[in-house]
Scaffold this active site. Structure first.
Site, PDB file in Angstrom:
ATOM      1  N   SER A 113       1.082  -1.482   0.399  1.00  0.00           N
ATOM      2  CA  SER A 113      -0.074  -0.353   0.134  1.00  0.00           C
ATOM      3  C   SER A 113       0.468   1.686  -0.299  1.00  0.00           C
ATOM      4  O   SER A 113       1.423   1.657  -1.080  1.00  0.00           O
ATOM      5  CB  SER A 113      -1.021  -0.203   1.371  1.00  0.00           C
ATOM      6  OG  SER A 113      -1.910   0.282   1.072  1.00  0.00           O
ATOM      7  N   HIS A 114       0.777   2.366   1.321  1.00  0.00           N
ATOM      8  CA  HIS A 114       1.354   3.532   0.780  1.00  0.00           C
ATOM      9  C   HIS A 114       2.273   3.008   1.882  1.00  0.00           C
ATOM     10  O   HIS A 114       3.136   4.368   1.743  1.00  0.00           O
ATOM     11  CB  HIS A 114       0.386   4.283   1.737  1.00  0.00           C
ATOM     12  CG  HIS A 114       0.120   3.862   3.400  1.00  0.00           C
ATOM     13  ND1 HIS A 114      -1.105   2.487   2.931  1.00  0.00           N
ATOM     14  CD2 HIS A 114       0.165   3.629   4.682  1.00  0.00           C
ATOM     15  CE1 HIS A 114      -1.062   2.299   4.025  1.00  0.00           C
ATOM     16  NE2 HIS A 114       0.280   2.983   4.978  1.00  0.00           N
ATOM     17  N   ASP A 277      -2.159   6.443  -3.542  1.00  0.00           N
ATOM     18  CA  ASP A 277      -1.106   5.825  -2.765  1.00  0.00           C
ATOM     19  C   ASP A 277      -0.202   4.908  -4.144  1.00  0.00           C
ATOM     20  O   ASP A 277      -1.148   4.706  -4.116  1.00  0.00           O
ATOM     21  CB  ASP A 277      -1.571   5.824  -1.246  1.00  0.00           C
ATOM     22  CG  ASP A 277      -2.355   4.075  -1.870  1.00  0.00           C
ATOM     23  OD1 ASP A 277      -3.518   3.992  -2.694  1.00  0.00           O
ATOM     24  OD2 ASP A 277      -2.681   3.186  -1.275  1.00  0.00           O
ATOM     25  N   ARG A 282      -6.033   4.563  -2.078  1.00  0.00           N
ATOM     26  CA  ARG A 282      -6.319   5.567  -1.028  1.00  0.00           C
ATOM     27  C   ARG A 282      -6.291   7.485  -2.356  1.00  0.00           C
ATOM     28  O   ARG A 282      -6.315   7.207  -3.467  1.00  0.00           O
ATOM     29  CB  ARG A 282      -5.213   5.892  -0.141  1.00  0.00           C
ATOM     30  CG  ARG A 282      -4.860   5.035   0.922  1.00  0.00           C
ATOM     31  CD  ARG A 282      -4.298   5.084   1.764  1.00  0.00           C
ATOM     32  NE  ARG A 282      -4.412   4.002   2.842  1.00  0.00           N
ATOM     33  CZ  ARG A 282      -4.020   4.070   4.318  1.00  0.00           C
ATOM     34  NH1 ARG A 282      -3.775   5.172   4.647  1.00  0.00           N
ATOM     35  NH2 ARG A 282      -3.761   3.069   4.915  1.00  0.00           N
ATOM     36  N   THR A 344     -12.268  -1.227  11.801  1.00  0.00           N
ATOM     37  CA  THR A 344     -11.292  -0.727  10.777  1.00  0.00           C
ATOM     38  C   THR A 344     -10.399  -1.329   9.965  1.00  0.00           C
ATOM     39  O   THR A 344     -10.315  -3.080  10.511  1.00  0.00           O
ATOM     40  CB  THR A 344     -10.352  -0.022  11.530  1.00  0.00           C
ATOM     41  OG1 THR A 344     -10.256   0.787  12.266  1.00  0.00           O
ATOM     42  CG2 THR A 344      -9.143   0.386  10.861  1.00  0.00           C
ATOM     43  N   LYS A 376     -11.333  -0.027  -0.986  1.00  0.00           N
ATOM     44  CA  LYS A 376     -11.963   1.288  -1.642  1.00  0.00           C
ATOM     45  C   LYS A 376     -11.372   1.777  -2.989  1.00  0.00           C
ATOM     46  O   LYS A 376     -10.444   1.024  -3.820  1.00  0.00           O
ATOM     47  CB  LYS A 376     -10.651   1.786  -0.643  1.00  0.00           C
ATOM     48  CG  LYS A 376      -9.470   2.029  -0.388  1.00  0.00           C
ATOM     49  CD  LYS A 376      -9.346   1.721   1.189  1.00  0.00           C
ATOM     50  CE  LYS A 376      -8.201   1.675   1.878  1.00  0.00           C
ATOM     51  NZ  LYS A 376      -7.839   1.292   3.091  1.00  0.00           N
TER      52      LYS A 376
HETATM   53  C1  G1P Z   1      -4.588   1.076   8.445  1.00  0.00           C
HETATM   54  C2  G1P Z   1      -5.567   2.534   8.509  1.00  0.00           C
HETATM   55  C3  G1P Z   1      -7.168   1.721   8.003  1.00  0.00           C
HETATM   56  C4  G1P Z   1      -7.341   1.154   6.388  1.00  0.00           C
HETATM   57  C5  G1P Z   1      -5.582  -0.427   6.638  1.00  0.00           C
HETATM   58  C6  G1P Z   1      -5.390  -0.596   5.780  1.00  0.00           C
HETATM   59  O1  G1P Z   1      -4.630   0.542   9.497  1.00  0.00           O
HETATM   60  O2  G1P Z   1      -6.165   2.974   9.373  1.00  0.00           O
HETATM   61  O3  G1P Z   1      -7.856   2.538   7.696  1.00  0.00           O
HETATM   62  O4  G1P Z   1      -7.826  -0.132   6.787  1.00  0.00           O
HETATM   63  O5  G1P Z   1      -4.538   0.786   6.811  1.00  0.00           O
HETATM   64  O6  G1P Z   1      -5.478   0.439   4.749  1.00  0.00           O
HETATM   65  P1  G1P Z   1      -4.480   0.406  10.688  1.00  0.00           P
HETATM   66  O7  G1P Z   1      -2.708   1.078  10.109  1.00  0.00           O
HETATM   67  O8  G1P Z   1      -4.435   1.577  11.216  1.00  0.00           O
HETATM   68  O9  G1P Z   1      -4.895  -0.622  11.815  1.00  0.00           O
HETATM   69 ZN    ZN Z   2      -3.376   1.496  -0.484  1.00  0.00          ZN
END
Ligand code: G1P
Ligand code: ZN
Length: 543
Positions: A113-114, A277, A282, A344, A376
């Site tokens: 991801s990011h 991202d 995102r 979450t 998403k």
């Molecule tokens: C984070 C974000 C959450 C998202 C996840 C995956 O998770 O807060 O909303 O779904 O990344 O992209 P967290 O690190 O808070 O568990």
């Molecule tokens: Zn991502």
């Protein structure tokens, strides 16, 4: 060529989290590490024989190597066909779409991801199931259990597939189809969004800047915004995916997308700024002189979705993760539609979307999506914003301000404390929860507490229960203090503090956010002892 069975020994740490298995690149480069994990999936999946698997990633370092392993193992494990994005590229929402469109058994997404990439950065493998969304916990638990006892895997002895050439080849009777990563996704977007109206918007002189952050959305954004919708060439920047993300963090927040933010706050700002991202799920939305929080963006998209052809009949309901601000709740209330509060992580939305209970969903962490896929979707969110801007012919700022006048404003912030010692983070959580006894009904800092608990989700569709999803204090005036530990960090623990306060339609909507929330932030620190127990004076990131 032949199929080989290779003996192996388990790695103990292959527990897939909310976003799959995510570790540093050198961990994935250990002998058999990828193969063990992928075989654990194949051993747990039923009915793979002859089926289709979709494979693609965000282009980060090790993407192509991992794809070659997955391809040869899919062939050895009896899959009939695999679909791979050219050069190994597919955004997460595009994988979700291809799985659904082609009725695949599932798909592997290679991404962290990011998180930063490169040889010392992060890598990840995530599996999505046939509805296009992340694997449910029942499957990831089974995979983890399998990974702990795995003693062999199957792989085809075959030369690497040329991922750069569109077309079909074979590995041991399995068809390998290399497809353009953007074609199907772009065509799908054209059915949801009023491309004609957005084309007219750009033709009228409207200007945007989209920062692809050297990650996967570059090819999608170039094609859709510039080639199909007529945004001037150069509207999309950092558009070529790089294995190291050009040594940056492909995280569209105010720290890592600061150049975009600064541009949008400057005299030379275009009308609209956006970013996505690493893997394209995102989104960041900024108008000229107006940053839109993801929670507000979710509420605004929900309130205006009917302006886009894909949602012209109105939306069934909205879902948001628990820590996401309640802005969307006010929209749902006025529209008379369902609102759901989930833990979450995107996977909790899938049941609600499948059941037709909600159409739009989102998280405070810059994720927004709809029933069009089961992830998403960053580019989709930007397109829906463009559709709304084209239909309303108002600026981003006007749309936001008018939204607050109609629904009220939820001042909202998230403070992240990253790379905290695990023990210290646990102590903070314990102290905060320890303060909950008898809190309900009491007055704290002038506000009455209506609820103090550890959030438990009861899935209204399958009846399952997910406990321990974050600590929260909810006040009678709509304010909330939430504390949880991140499930996606890779070093130590990350504490996330979320603070929110509601000001009604007639209230003051132009306070500075941190100032508007200062008393609640101080109260949170008082109760949880964050500074004292972690030794941190300030959060690592404020959003
Ligand atoms: C984070 C974000 C959450 C998202 C996840 C995956 O998770 O807060 O909303 O779904 O990344 O992209 P967290 O690190 O808070 O568990
Ligand atoms: Zn991502």
């Amino acid at each position: 060529m032949a199929i080989r069975t290779v003996e192996t020994v388990p790695y103990p740490d292959q527990k897939p989290g909310t976003s799959g298995l995510r570790k540093r690149v050198p961990v994935f480069q250990q002998p058999n590490y990828v193969a063990n994990f992928v075989q654990s999936y194949f051993d747990c999946l039923e009915g793979g024989a002859g089926k289709l698997l979709v494979i693609g990633g965000d282009g980060r370092f090790f993407n192509q190597e991992a794809i070659q392993i997955v391809l040869k193992m899919a062939a050895a494990n009896g899959f009939g066909r695999v679909m791979v994005g050219q050069n190994g590229y597919l955004s997460t929402p595009a994988v979700s779409h291809l799985i659904r469109k082609n009725k695949a058994l599932g798909g592997f997404i290679l991404s962290a991801s990011h998180n930063p990439g490169g040889p010392h950065g992060d890598f990840g493998i995530k599996y999505n199931v046939e509805h296009g969304g992340p694997a449910p916990e029942s499957l990831t638990d089974a995979v983890f259990a399998r990974s702990k006892v795995i003693d062999r895997y199957k792989i085809a002895e075959a030369p690497d597939v040329d991922l750069s050439a569109i077309g079909t080849s074979q590995i041991e009777g399995m068809a390998v189809e290399i497809v353009d990563p953007v074609d199907a996704y772009a065509a799908y977007m054209e059915t949801l969004i009023d491309f004609g109206a957005v084309r007219l918007l750009f033709a009228s002189g409207f200007r945007m800047r989209f920062d692809a952050m050297h990650a996967i959305t570059g090819p999608y954004a170039k094609r859709i915004f510039e080639e199909m919708l007529g945004a001037p060439s150069g509207s999309v920047i950092n558009a070529v995916p790089s294995p190291t993300f050009n040594d940056g963090h492909p995280d569209p927040n105010l720290v890592h997308a600061k150049p975009l933010y600064d541009l949008m706050m400057s005299a030379s700002a275009p009308d609209f700024g956006a970013a996505s991202d690493g893997d394209g799920d995102r989104n960041l939305i900024i108008g000229r002189n107006r940053f839109v929080t993801p929670s507000d963006s979710l509420a605004i998209l929900a309130a205006n979705a009917h302006l886009a052809p894909g949602y012209a009949g109105g939306i069934a309901g909205v879902a948001r993760s628990m820590p996401t601000s309640s802005a969307a709740d006010h929209v749902a209330e006025q529209l008379g539609i369902e609102i759901h509060e989930t833990p979450t992580g995107w996977k909790f939305f899938a049941n609600l979307l499948d059941a037709g209970r909600v159409t739009i969903c989102g998280e405070e962490s810059a994720g927004t999506g709809s029933n069009h896929v089961r992830e998403k979707d960053g580019v989709w969110a930007v397109l829906l914003w463009l559709n709304i801007l084209a239909a309303r012919r108002e600026s981003v700022d006007q749309i936001v301000v008018n939204h607050w006048k109609r629904f009220g404003r939820n001042y909202y912030t998230r403070h992240d404390f990253e790379e905290v010692e695990m023990e210290a983070a646990k102590a903070v959580m314990a102290r905060f929860e320890g303060a909950f006894g008898g809190l309900a009904g009491q007055t704290l800092g002038g506000r009455t507490v209506s609820l103090a608990d550890n959030f438990t989700y009861h899935d209204p569709i399958d009846g399952s229960t997910s406990a321990n999803q974050g600590l929260r204090i909810v006040f009678a005036d709509g304010s909330r203090i939430i504390l949880r530990m991140s499930g996606t960090g890779t070093v130590g623990a990350t504490l996330r503090l979320y603070v929110e306060r509601f000001v009604g339609p007639d209230g003051d909507h132009e306070l500075e956010t941190q100032a508007a929330l200062a008393d609640l932030i101080a109260l949170a620190d008082d109760l949880a002892g964050i500074r004292e127990l972690t030794g941190r004076d300030a959060p690592s990131v404020i959003t």
